[in-house]
Design a protein around this motif. Sequence first.
Motif, short mmCIF file in Angstrom:
data_model
loop_
_atom_site.label_atom_id
_atom_site.label_comp_id
_atom_site.label_asym_id
_atom_site.label_seq_id
_atom_site.Cartn_x
_atom_site.Cartn_y
_atom_site.Cartn_z
N PHE A 204 0.80 -1.22 0.00
CA PHE A 204 0.00 0.00 0.00
C PHE A 204 0.84 1.27 0.00
CE2 PHE A 204 -3.32 -2.95 0.66
CZ PHE A 204 -4.47 -2.31 0.22
N ARG A 210 -3.85 1.91 -4.14
CA ARG A 210 -4.87 2.45 -3.24
C ARG A 210 -6.10 2.90 -4.03
NH1 ARG A 210 -2.89 5.28 1.92
NH2 ARG A 210 -1.04 4.10 2.54
N PHE A 241 -5.22 4.41 4.48
CA PHE A 241 -5.95 3.90 3.32
C PHE A 241 -7.42 3.70 3.67
CE2 PHE A 241 -8.08 0.21 1.50
CZ PHE A 241 -8.26 0.67 0.21
#
Length: 481
Positions: A204, A210, A241
């Motif tokens: 991520f 994302r 996120f």
Amino acid sequence: MKKLALLLMISTFLISCKNDSNKEDSSVEETKKDSLAPVSDDMMETAVIYEANIRQYSPEGTFDAFTKDIPQLKELGVKVIWLMPMYPISMKNRKATGGQDVEDIEDPEERKKYLGSYYSISDYSAVNPEHGNMEDFDELVQTAHDNGMYVILDWVANHTGWDHAWITEHPEYYTKGKDGEITDPINDATGEPWGWTDVADLNFDNQELREKMTEEMLFWVKEHDIDGFRADAAHSVPTDFWESAAKKLNEVKPLIMLAEAQDPKDLFHSAFEMGYNWEGHHLMNEIAQGKKTAKDWDDYMKKIDTTFQKDDFLMNFVTNHDENSWAGTVRERMGDASEAMLAMSYTIPGMPLIYSGQEYDMDKRLLFFEKDTIPKTKGKVYPLLEKLGELKNTNVALHGGKNKASYTAVKNSAEEKVLLFKREKNGETLFYVANMTDKPVTFTAEMEGEFIDCMNDSELSISKGQEMNFKAWEYKILINK
């Protein structure tokens, strides 16, 4: 010319009627889609959540087989249905029972019976054809909505299966090992792999990943009207996120966001409203096994009160898919304490969970990588869940969400053995009292009055200083008369 004019008039009239009909159909469809009130804090105060294992719920393992039973879930007070992953499962590196890889099994017929892990996903925006097609899925969601229930999807953001298109199209989305190759998930605490070799770890740090992951989640909200997500291994994915994704998702409509985590606490600041009561669950197991005491539970509740924000709440459970398949059945872990612990999971703050088969006294570990089937015969647990569900749905003193009823430990003369607490809200009061040992106990408590025992609809009078005698694992749920 007159004939032509007449034809034009008739044609215009027919088109107008057709357009009006389309508008009417569209209006009916929109009304149907919006027949369920948006997700609200009030709804979650009284909700029971049901974890649906579509593969194992029926001999067919289909959406349709589960859909036909959705109306029955109202009998149990269910307001939220959590669907375990129902996406296509990766073939590459697929696991078999016993820890071996399917690819290592030489017999092709033997190989066929291993269906892989629900959590090894090859496509986030499709359904597993073993369960049916997308129309079948949509019918499930609509049936739930028609019956006043919300549907949340199990979302596996931490990793994909090795067959996912991103493996070849976007290898930059994945975590690389020391050899520069895509790796399975790593335990951050030890730096060693978890052993989840059937999945590839997502990275991520990649901003495009994302965005893609959020788009995949939005697809189910916008195109298939789902009502939220249960985030698998939420703690393994960066909190920022989840915060960004939750903001965009909730702009479409209010959602239920459940984290499979109890830590880190910042998950619950703006990304998730509900987490897993893992620590409380493990403590229940230990109390049932004689390793911990009722006093340990009181201490745990004090800890929860000081470490979580006031509007945070947890999902309570005596079993789920992980516990059942890997740690053991409710009976294996909790023995004769099973019923007292189940009742407790409904009366402490939070939202109680029912796992597929639990309502039918399931006393077997469901196979994880193979086809299995839950029992469907009502026994002792079903009517118990009906009573607990009605109580949870209707009694203000059991509100468990952001505006939960208060929880207060009540003093008694056997605090190592007897768990006694009070829930209060808006003038309503409820007591849970239980002998948390495998031996009879005699005790007094700082409570008195005229009560109704909710589990057997009987009346009970308790005077000041009165001795009470409880059998092993006996419990009562009492409300003021």
